[in-house]
Structure formats: C-alpha cells, structure tokens
Scaffold this motif. Structure first.
Motif, mmCIF file in Angstrom:
data_model
loop_
_atom_site.group_PDB
_atom_site.id
_atom_site.type_symbol
_atom_site.label_atom_id
_atom_site.label_comp_id
_atom_site.label_asym_id
_atom_site.label_seq_id
_atom_site.Cartn_x
_atom_site.Cartn_y
_atom_site.Cartn_z
ATOM 1 N N VAL A 1 3.257 -7.523 8.901
ATOM 2 C CA VAL A 1 3.199 -6.134 8.411
ATOM 3 C C VAL A 1 4.595 -5.535 8.467
ATOM 4 O O VAL A 1 5.282 -5.652 9.488
ATOM 5 C CB VAL A 1 2.224 -5.294 9.271
ATOM 6 N N SER A 2 5.019 -4.900 7.379
ATOM 7 C CA SER A 2 6.298 -4.179 7.436
ATOM 8 C C SER A 2 6.128 -2.771 6.896
ATOM 9 O O SER A 2 5.211 -2.493 6.107
ATOM 10 C CB SER A 2 7.402 -4.950 6.695
ATOM 11 N N LEU A 3 7.010 -1.915 7.357
ATOM 12 C CA LEU A 3 6.937 -0.489 7.000
ATOM 13 C C LEU A 3 8.206 -0.116 6.241
ATOM 14 O O LEU A 3 9.308 -0.388 6.713
ATOM 15 C CB LEU A 3 6.828 0.340 8.287
ATOM 16 N N VAL A 4 8.020 0.547 5.097
ATOM 17 C CA VAL A 4 9.179 0.974 4.306
ATOM 18 C C VAL A 4 9.132 2.499 4.197
ATOM 19 O O VAL A 4 8.104 3.072 3.817
ATOM 20 C CB VAL A 4 9.146 0.327 2.897
ATOM 21 N N ASP A 5 10.245 3.098 4.514
ATOM 22 C CA ASP A 5 10.346 4.564 4.517
ATOM 23 C C ASP A 5 10.775 5.022 3.115
ATOM 24 O O ASP A 5 11.963 5.059 2.806
ATOM 25 C CB ASP A 5 11.394 4.943 5.582
ATOM 26 N N ILE A 6 9.796 5.378 2.300
ATOM 27 C CA ILE A 6 10.159 5.695 0.908
ATOM 28 C C ILE A 6 10.649 7.144 0.737
ATOM 29 O O ILE A 6 10.966 7.550 -0.365
ATOM 30 C CB ILE A 6 9.013 5.379 -0.091
ATOM 31 N N ILE B 1 0.859 -1.186 0.000
ATOM 32 C CA ILE B 1 0.000 0.000 0.000
ATOM 33 C C ILE B 1 0.895 1.236 0.000
ATOM 34 O O ILE B 1 1.838 1.319 0.796
ATOM 35 C CB ILE B 1 -1.023 -0.015 1.162
ATOM 36 N N VAL B 2 0.621 2.148 -0.913
ATOM 37 C CA VAL B 2 1.385 3.402 -0.979
ATOM 38 C C VAL B 2 0.510 4.498 -0.400
ATOM 39 O O VAL B 2 -0.618 4.703 -0.861
ATOM 40 C CB VAL B 2 1.777 3.754 -2.435
ATOM 41 N N GLY B 3 1.034 5.213 0.585
ATOM 42 C CA GLY B 3 0.280 6.305 1.192
ATOM 43 C C GLY B 3 -0.054 5.990 2.631
ATOM 44 O O GLY B 3 -0.253 4.814 2.993
ATOM 45 N N LEU C 1 7.176 5.939 12.408
ATOM 46 C CA LEU C 1 5.744 6.305 12.412
ATOM 47 C C LEU C 1 5.498 7.648 13.111
ATOM 48 O O LEU C 1 4.393 8.186 13.045
ATOM 49 C CB LEU C 1 4.925 5.210 13.104
ATOM 50 N N CYS C 2 6.500 8.145 13.800
ATOM 51 C CA CYS C 2 6.338 9.432 14.494
ATOM 52 C C CYS C 2 6.418 10.578 13.491
ATOM 53 O O CYS C 2 7.462 10.767 12.856
ATOM 54 C CB CYS C 2 7.441 9.612 15.539
ATOM 55 N N PRO C 3 5.345 11.349 13.352
ATOM 56 C CA PRO C 3 5.370 12.432 12.371
ATOM 57 C C PRO C 3 6.344 13.518 12.791
ATOM 58 O O PRO C 3 6.368 13.932 13.950
ATOM 59 C CB PRO C 3 3.933 12.970 12.389
ATOM 60 N N LYS C 4 7.140 13.952 11.833
ATOM 61 C CA LYS C 4 8.093 15.049 12.079
ATOM 62 C C LYS C 4 8.070 15.919 10.832
ATOM 63 O O LYS C 4 7.791 15.439 9.737
ATOM 64 C CB LYS C 4 9.503 14.501 12.303
ATOM 65 N N GLY C 5 8.353 17.174 11.012
ATOM 66 C CA GLY C 5 8.488 18.019 9.817
ATOM 67 C C GLY C 5 7.228 18.773 9.439
ATOM 68 O O GLY C 5 7.270 19.628 8.557
ATOM 69 N N ARG D 1 5.656 7.775 2.836
ATOM 70 C CA ARG D 1 6.509 8.922 2.509
ATOM 71 C C ARG D 1 6.505 9.920 3.657
ATOM 72 O O ARG D 1 7.530 10.461 4.029
ATOM 73 C CB ARG D 1 6.019 9.575 1.211
ATOM 74 N N THR D 2 5.301 10.167 4.208
ATOM 75 C CA THR D 2 5.191 11.113 5.329
ATOM 76 C C THR D 2 4.330 10.481 6.415
ATOM 77 O O THR D 2 3.182 10.102 6.144
ATOM 78 C CB THR D 2 4.518 12.426 4.859
ATOM 79 N N ALA D 3 4.880 10.380 7.619
ATOM 80 C CA ALA D 3 4.070 9.855 8.728
ATOM 81 C C ALA D 3 3.018 10.897 9.104
ATOM 82 O O ALA D 3 3.271 12.099 9.038
ATOM 83 C CB ALA D 3 4.967 9.555 9.919
ATOM 84 N N ASN D 4 1.842 10.406 9.495
ATOM 85 C CA ASN D 4 0.726 11.296 9.821
ATOM 86 C C ASN D 4 0.353 11.198 11.288
ATOM 87 O O ASN D 4 0.591 10.172 11.915
ATOM 88 C CB ASN D 4 -0.488 10.863 9.002
ATOM 89 N N PHE D 5 -0.278 12.230 11.799
ATOM 90 C CA PHE D 5 -0.779 12.178 13.175
ATOM 91 C C PHE D 5 -2.148 11.490 13.185
ATOM 92 O O PHE D 5 -3.046 11.883 12.436
ATOM 93 C CB PHE D 5 -0.938 13.596 13.734
ATOM 94 N N CYS D 6 -2.278 10.488 14.066
ATOM 95 C CA CYS D 6 -3.568 9.791 14.197
ATOM 96 C C CYS D 6 -4.047 9.874 15.638
ATOM 97 O O CYS D 6 -3.258 9.677 16.562
ATOM 98 C CB CYS D 6 -3.428 8.314 13.874
ATOM 99 N N ILE D 7 -5.322 10.109 15.776
ATOM 100 C CA ILE D 7 -5.969 10.129 17.091
ATOM 101 C C ILE D 7 -6.966 8.969 17.100
ATOM 102 O O ILE D 7 -7.657 8.749 16.103
ATOM 103 C CB ILE D 7 -6.725 11.466 17.307
ATOM 104 N N PRO D 8 -7.060 8.229 18.197
ATOM 105 C CA PRO D 8 -7.977 7.079 18.170
ATOM 106 C C PRO D 8 -9.444 7.489 18.032
ATOM 107 O O PRO D 8 -9.854 8.529 18.547
ATOM 108 C CB PRO D 8 -7.751 6.394 19.517
ATOM 109 N N ALA D 9 -10.193 6.655 17.327
ATOM 110 C CA ALA D 9 -11.635 6.918 17.148
ATOM 111 C C ALA D 9 -12.429 6.432 18.368
ATOM 112 O O ALA D 9 -13.481 6.971 18.670
ATOM 113 C CB ALA D 9 -12.133 6.183 15.905
#
Ligand code: N01
Length: 532
Positions: A340-345, A178-180, A313-317, A204-212
């Motif tokens: 599940v794996s995470l790739v920092d593109i 999955i891209v994005g 996964l920590c959003p910065k920038g 590409r960019t980590a996002n801030f998530c708040i639990p639902a």
C-alpha cells in the motif's frame, strides 16, 4: 394516464416506509425506483467493506415492534449485504413490491396549476398523475465523478464506490488506485489492500477516523436491548443524533489534562460517532476541537510505522467533525502493509490519466483499476437533476441556483403538494438517517391526513416562513465550527455549487419538537387551501 393519490420517488428506507405509512392511512400510492430493487443507498453502494456506522439495532426501523423484535443483526455495525437483506425483508413483510415500479427513473415532475396535480414523467413509461409527490431520493445518491485530466484515455477498469457492480470485483493480482479518503474509501481501502497486488491511495485531504470496534453482536446484548427496545427508541428520539448511545456533553475545556486524556481515551475505546457527540464544546470551540484533533493525530502517529506516511495521514486544516467523521476498521493499520502506498495529491497533483496509469506531477503510477471514492452531489443533487417545475413553471434548479432553501427541509415555496424526505434544512445527515426518515414520513403523512380531513387540496410552504427557516439553519451552523471545512455539508465538493450549509445542526430532538409545534398550530408556515 395512470392516476395515484401520491407518487413517491425512491425505494430506499424513506420511500419504503412512506408507502407503508400512506397505505395505512388509506392513500393510493406508488413508488418509482431507478434501481432494480429496494434499499436505496444500500442497493447501490456495494463496494467492499461497506457497512453502516451507526449501530444496527439503532440504524433500523422502529415503527414496527414485531419487525424490530424478529430481526437479528449479526454485528454491531451491519454490512451492506445484511442491510440490503433487511430492506428486502421489510419489502416482503409489508408487501410493498406490488406498489413499486423498479428500473424506472423519474426524469420530470410538472405541477399543473389548474387542478393542483403533478404529472410525473419517467424514462420507461408514460406519466403518472398524482395530487402529491414525495421525493424520497436520498441525501447521498448522485455520485460525483471528478474531472481528472484525460480520464477518457484510461483503458483500465473504472469504478465508483456508489455504483458498484452487484457481482463484486476481484482485485487479485491487480494494481489498484483509489482517489478519495472519505468514509467510502476508508471502509474499502483495508479490504481492497488485502486482495490487490498493490494499492495506491491518492489523498487530497486527510480525514479524522475513529475506530468502529465492530464485532459480532453478543446474544445477551441483543436480548437485553430487545427487552428495552421501546425505551431505547424513545431515548433516541429525544437525543441530538437520533441514537440511543449515551450523550455525555462533557466540556473539554473544563477538564484537567489528565481528565481530558482519560475522556478522549474512553470515547476512543467506545468507538464510533460518540467521539464527536460526547463533548459539549467540540463543535463550538476551536481550542477544544484542536485538543481532540491532536489526540486523534497522536493515535495515527502511534499506529502508522512510517513517520512520513503518518504525518500525511494526520488531518490538518479543518476541525474534527466539520467534514463528516469516518468510522473505520484497520484503516490506519493498512498503511503499514508493503503493498500500500499513499500519494499526497494536494502537493503532487494529478496531471494526467494515461491508458495504464495515473500521473501526478512527480511520478507515473501504473494501475489496472481506478476506484473513485469521490463522494456525491449531496442533499440537492438528486432533486435538481429531475426537471421539477412548480407553480408558474419555475424550475427547482433555477430556484436553488443561489442555494437550497426548504421550509423545515420538507417543503418548498412555489412547489405546492410536493414534499422532500430529509431535504436541505433538516437534521438528516447529522442524525441517524433511519429515524430521521421515520420522523419525516410520519409528519408528512399526518399533514396529508389533516388536509384530507379539512377538504384542503393545496399545501404550500409560505416563502417568508421558508426564508426564516433558512436563516435559522444558517445562523445555527455559523455558531459552530461546521462551516470551517470545505465539506459536502456546504456543497463545497461540487464545483460551482452555491455554498450554503444544508443540514440543521441544533439536533434531531430540537427539530422534532419544532415540527410538532408547527403541526399543533395547524401547520403554521404553510398555505393550506381548498379546491380552487
Ligand atoms: O465521499 P466524501 P464518501 N480529486 O465526499 C475526494 C456517507 N457514507 O463517498 O476532501 C481528488 O466524504 C475528497 O477529497 P476532499 C457519509 O455521510 C457513509 O466517502 O474534497 N480527490 C474526499 O477525500 C459520508 O460522509 C458511510 O479534498 C477528490 C473524497 O474524494 C458520505 O457518504 C459509508 C476529488 C470524497 O469523500 C460521503 O462519503 C460511506 C478530486 N477531484 C459513505 N473529488 C457509512 O459508513 C473528491 N475527492 C454509513
């Protein structure tokens, strides 16, 4: 040629109510809809996990007391199938379908300056003439396909979250990429991970998530809210975000360390968007924002077991909320799964697609299915892809090539008798979209009724009023942190798109008040003229 008073483009929440409201005022109107059914964004975005992130009792029509009393939402945040069921119920209840042409895409709208009518062209039938055209085309309806190198070489299945097959997709036993990592990805990743043999997330960019903290809606809570529905809706209309959640407006910088942590924790426990809207200085002070951002990062680090993955996964920038906040269910927890794996593109970019893999600079990732959760050409894309020609034959695409401007986000100089529901320059995507649509629909209908009662046949935004409104929209955004991210609010996600901050940030309540004043002054900022 078919003749209507009004052609409405799109049968989402905006278009459906537009039709109902216009009918109620005695206008002859027809909706042209590209999809095979009603629901707009909720018709197309059928990806696993899709659900709204404003509470459903709020994210629903308020115009009919009977409708809001009779409908029951099973969860705090409804799933896409439930929202689509609701849209279909509304279409049936108000007998809308007989005036909707489905499976038909509007490809052009040409203004005839001689008699002030529009000719709307479609891909399946002849044109329709109408005095007015209303674009209810949605803010997020043109999916963005990224230019991945060699994408055409890929022989596996290619999907976009915003154009998901109606019959669903079975990921069992498959390697999925999955891209994005925006809202669509964040909702779908936990569900896909439960099914797939392996899921690789290309971030590409980590996002801030708040639990639902989504849960079934307790019957007592529903009864209580329904008893007070009128007051809750009034509260929503008078609020910044068009929602009935309490807006506290605590100043983060005014709190002690202990008070601050307690406030952040309380909003985190409440879940959802109020984490952003509860604080007065969160979107204005970089220092306040960073304190909230660090609180979220601490939550991520406490949830994700692998410290390397947690850090990625920590959003910065970008400050929290400057890219639209995501509201999740088990997003961070999903990265604790073995499959599940995470790739920092950003640091290991995609260099090629092969028939069976996605290749980054450092590794080859075999995949059977590639899911693009890569977003939309937001707020303007659905309009500029239609060949819209106004007075003097000028195209909207040309007019907006330096950036979109629309008076109040509703009307565009040079394009008489055309209106946009929740266009650029309106609060729209920063507010509860359903109430934002209702407010525009009612305001536009009142304007058309006013014109009819005064013998006015041409309504056009005045270019100076439009310029001044655009200036205010930009200036308001510049006072906040919003422009500090490369977000779709700014058009930054579409290569070559001019960078103009599109939503109005002062609040739904402030905006509604301005619209009311403008109407009370005889629609100040518009040229209203009779038969030519
Ligand atoms: O799209 P997005 P979305 N290579 O634009 C990445 C609403 N919505 O469909 O940030 C690699 O947010 C991109 O990366 P970056 C909601 O308003 C609501 O998720 O540009 N990556 C980003 O991570 C939301 O904001 C709900 O670096 C690429 C992602 O793709 C809006 O829709 C649910 C790339 C796109 O994220 C859009 O959300 C879903 C490339 N070439 C959506 N191009 C509700 O819950 C893009 N990306 C109601």
């Amino acid at each position: 040629m078919e003749q209507q008073d009004v052609v409405i483009v799109g049968a989402g929440f905006a278009g459906m109510y537009m039709l109902h409201r216009l009918r109620g005022s005695g206008w002859r109107a027809r909706i042209i809809e590209a999809g095979g059914g009603v629901g707009g964004t909720w018709y197309w975005n059928r990806y696993p996990g899709a659900r709204c992130d404003v509470e459903s009792m709020s994210y629903s029509y308020s115009f009919s007391e009977e409708l809001q009393q009779e409908w029951t939402w099973p969860h705090r945040y409804a799933t896409q199938p439930d929202i689509l069921r609701y849209a279909n119920h509304v279409a049936d209840r108000f007998d809308l379908r007989k005036d909707i042409t489905f499976d038909t895409r509007v490809i052009s709208a040409i203004f005839d300056d001689r008699d002030g009518h529009w000719v709307v062209g479609t891909d399946t039938k002849g044109g329709i003439r109408a005095r007015y055209v209303i674009m209810a085309t949605g803010c997020l309806s043109v999916p963005k396909i990224p230019d991945l190198p060699g994408l055409q070489e890929f022989r596996g299945r290619l999907l976009h979250t915003a154009n998901w097959p109606g019959e669903g997709v079975d990921f069992s036993g498959l390697s999925v990429g999955i891209v994005g990592t925006g809202s669509s990805a964040i909702q779908s990743i936990p569900i896909i991970a439960e099914q797939a043999h392996h899921l690789t997330v290309f971030q590409r960019t980590a996002n801030f998530c708040i639990p639902a903290w989504n849960a079934p809606l307790a019957p007592e809570a529903e009864v209580e809210r329904k008893r007070n529905y009128g007051a809750l809706r009034q509260k929503s209309r008078n609020s910044y975000a068009g929602d009935y959640a309490d807006e506290y407006y605590v100043s983060i910088l005014g709190l002690t360390l202990e008070e601050r942590e307690a406030q952040f924790e309380a909003r985190w426990r409440e879940g959802g968007f109020n984490f952003q809207y509860a604080f007065a200085d969160l979107m204005e002070s970089a220092e306040a924002n960073e304190l909230a951002a660090e609180f979220v990062r601490k939550k991520i680090r406490a949830t994700v077991r692998d410290p390397r993955v947690a850090e990625l996964l920590c959003p910065k920038g970008h400050p929290l909320g400057t890219k639209r906040l995501c509201v999740d269910t088990n997003y961070y927890e999903t990265f604790n799964r073995d499959n599940v794996s995470l790739v920092d593109i950003k640091n290991d970019p995609i260099v090629a697609m092969t028939p069976g893999s996605l290749r980054t600079r450092s590794a080859d990732h075999p995949i059977d299915v590639l899911v693009l959760a890569t977003g939309f050409d937001a707020m303007t894309g659905a309009l500029t892809r239609i060949d819209i020609r106004g007075r003097d034959g000028a195209t909207l695409k040309e007019q907006w090539c330096q950036g979109a401007e629309a008076y109040l986000g509703v009307a565009i100089a040079g394009f008489p008798n055309m209106f946009v529901v929740t266009g650029p320059g309106s609060p729209s995507v920063l507010a509860n979209m359903v109430l934002a649509c209702e407010q525009h629909v009612e305001w536009i209908t009142d304007l058309l009724d006013h014109a009819r009662s005064k013998g006015i046949e041409r309504i056009e935004a005045n270019p100076q009023a439009q310029k001044e409104w655009a200036r205010q929209v930009t200036q308001s955004a510049a006072r906040t942190l919003y422009p500090k991210a490369d977000s779709w609010y700014l058009g930054a996600n579409v290569p070559g798109k001019p960078r103009v901050f599109m939503p109005y940030v002062e609040g739904f309540n402030v905006y509604t008040g301005i619209c009311q004043k403008i109407a009370a002054k005889g629609y100040e900022g518009f040229h209203l003229t009779g038969a030519q």
